[in-house]
Design an enzyme around this catalytic site. Structure first.
Site, short mmCIF file in Angstrom:
data_model
loop_
_atom_site.label_atom_id
_atom_site.label_comp_id
_atom_site.label_asym_id
_atom_site.label_seq_id
_atom_site.Cartn_x
_atom_site.Cartn_y
_atom_site.Cartn_z
N GLY A 131 0.82 -1.21 0.00
CA GLY A 131 0.00 0.00 0.00
C GLY A 131 0.85 1.25 0.00
N ASN A 132 0.22 2.37 0.26
CA ASN A 132 0.97 3.64 0.32
C ASN A 132 0.42 4.47 1.47
OD1 ASN A 132 -1.21 5.47 -0.77
ND2 ASN A 132 -1.04 4.00 -2.44
N ARG A 133 1.05 5.62 1.69
CA ARG A 133 0.74 6.41 2.90
C ARG A 133 -0.39 7.42 2.71
NH1 ARG A 133 5.25 5.48 6.12
NH2 ARG A 133 7.17 5.17 4.92
N SER A 134 -1.08 7.41 1.59
CA SER A 134 -2.09 8.44 1.36
C SER A 134 -3.19 8.38 2.42
CB SER A 134 -2.71 8.24 -0.03
OG SER A 134 -3.75 9.16 -0.20
#
Ligand code: CTP
Length: 406
Positions: A209-212
């Protein structure tokens, strides 16, 4: 006209709340004032009673109370706190309810606007910044404090924003102004916004995933609502509160996001891809938790996900405006703007909002700077400020683009 609760906490700037009250009443709003007990040293309850024609309470446990915190919260469309002290901010961020204002805040689920005022040393304190971030994540709007002379003969950033500025924000939140940055410029338009970041599952407990967080998508939704649009947010793992007036569809993976966006884009006038989309996903999902000897390392096989923006552009119907986002850092051979320009040409969206990653922090909401590029890489404009402010400017440009579209 709206029902507005005006909370006043204990600081020298409380007198400016009197001017704000007059402005709000002047445009026909019904206003009730809830001062904190400490604020009465600065402006007394008789002033508020005389100006509002309403009883004024500071505590929850009062004999013969006409309005308690639950009734106040039900009555209000909008809650404004000006000035907001570090103490009241700290209580709100932690869910405390020790007086009528803090209790009403807890009971109120509508739009909240905070106008902080405090000494710069307090403003910059990490605990204060942390509390402001918590409230931002919980969905509160902020009007940043201004700079200038302060009590104690000091100067710096921390004084309450001018009443005119707070009043202007109230109007924007209520969708009332007919200016370039607020009003009904998107009335009747259906806007579809993707927000957050997608997650690609590896096994039942792990994902890529990512940090958004979804703040940019949320601010776009809020700004679009303020402009009278009908808003749908497809939210991928968003960690912040989304506006209740929008239709919210929750998804997790890129495939789910693609399905929702492509289906819903058919009946949307404007589509904004603000989500951070995973470019790759694991080829296989393991039904059981992957058991590995990690000391030998692990090689993952990944495949490309759907390019949602490209697909949206292929299916784009006449008059539809499609907006993409690109967060760039630049590298040794190319600046971030050049990279943004190349991406704008490669993607071919009506607008690509290019964001330089690593901007400075603001109060409550991070300040950001966006460059808007057209499908040929031409610079159409730029915007800076809080994410809400740049969202407003982006939508103003979208309105212009949609007017010149064939
Ligand atoms: N996007 C998309 N589908 C993908 C990847 C990205 O719709 N699979 C959208 C994003 O929501 C954003 C725009 O495309 O609006 C640009 O995203 P970005 O990740 O910067 O683009 P990439 O093509 O993945 O570029 P890069 O090679 O720099 O990662």
């Amino acid at each position: 006209m709206a029902h507005i609760l005006l909370g006043v906490s204990g600081g020298i700037a409380a007198y400016k709340a009197v001017l704000l009250l007059r402005m709000l009443q002047g445009t026909g709003h019904q206003v009730r004032v809830i001062p904190t007990p400490a604020s009465l040293d600065f402006v007394g309850d008789r002033t508020w009673q005389a100006l509002t024609g309403e009883p004024v309470y500071t505590e929850t446990q009062v004999p013969d109370v006409r309005y308690d915190h639950i009734e106040m919260a039900r009555w209000a469309d909008l809650l404004v706190i000006a000035p907001l002290t570090a103490n009241t901010l700290g209580k709100l961020a932690n869910g405390l309810a020790d007086n009528l204002l803090t209790a009403t805040c807890l009971a109120f689920s509508g739009t909240k606007l905070m106008a902080p005022a405090m000494h710069p040393a307090m403003l910059n304190n990490p605990a204060v910044q942390r509390n402001a971030t918590l409230l931002t994540e919980a969905g509160c709007f902020f009007v940043d404090p201004g700079s200038g002379e302060l009590a104690h003969g000091d100067s710096g950033t921390g004084r309450l924003a001018e009443p005119e500025e707070i009043f202007h924000q109230v109007q924007l939140l209520l969708g009332e102004t007919a200016t370039d940055t607020g009003g009904n410029s998107l009335a009747g338009k259906r806007i579809l916004i993707s927000a957050g970041g997608t997650r690609e599952a590896l096994d039942p407990v792990r994902f890529l995933g990512n940090r958004s967080t979804g703040i940019m998508g949320r601010e776009l939704a809020r700004a679009a609502l303020c402009e009278g649009a009908q808003v749908t947010v497809v939210a991928a793992n968003v960690t912040v509160e989304l506006p209740k007036q929008a239709e919210i569809v929750t998804v997790e993976s890129t495939a789910e996001l693609a399905e929702e966006m492509l289906n819903r884009s058919r009946c949307s006038d404007i589509v904004i891809m603000a989500a951070a989309v995973a470019d790759l996903r694991p080829i296989a999902f393991s039904q059981a938790k992957i058991q590995t000897g990690f000391d030998r390392g692990l090689t993952l096989q990944l495949e490309a996900t759907e390019d949602i923006l490209a697909e949206l552009l292929q299916r784009r119907h006449e008059g539809q405006v499609i907006v993409g986002f690109a967060a760039e850092t630049g590298n040794a051979s190319q600046g971030f703007l050049e990279m943004g320009r190349a991406k704008a040409i490669r993607k071919g969206a009506d607008l690509l909002a290019v964001n330089k990653v690593g901007a400075s922090a603001g109060f409550g909401n991070r300040d950001t700077h966006l460059y808007f590029m057209g499908p040929d890489g031409e610079l159409l404009g730029e915007a800076s400020g809080t994410k809400f402010q740049v969202a407003q400017q982006l939508l103003a440009l979208v309105s212009q683009v949609s007017e010149i579209e064939p």
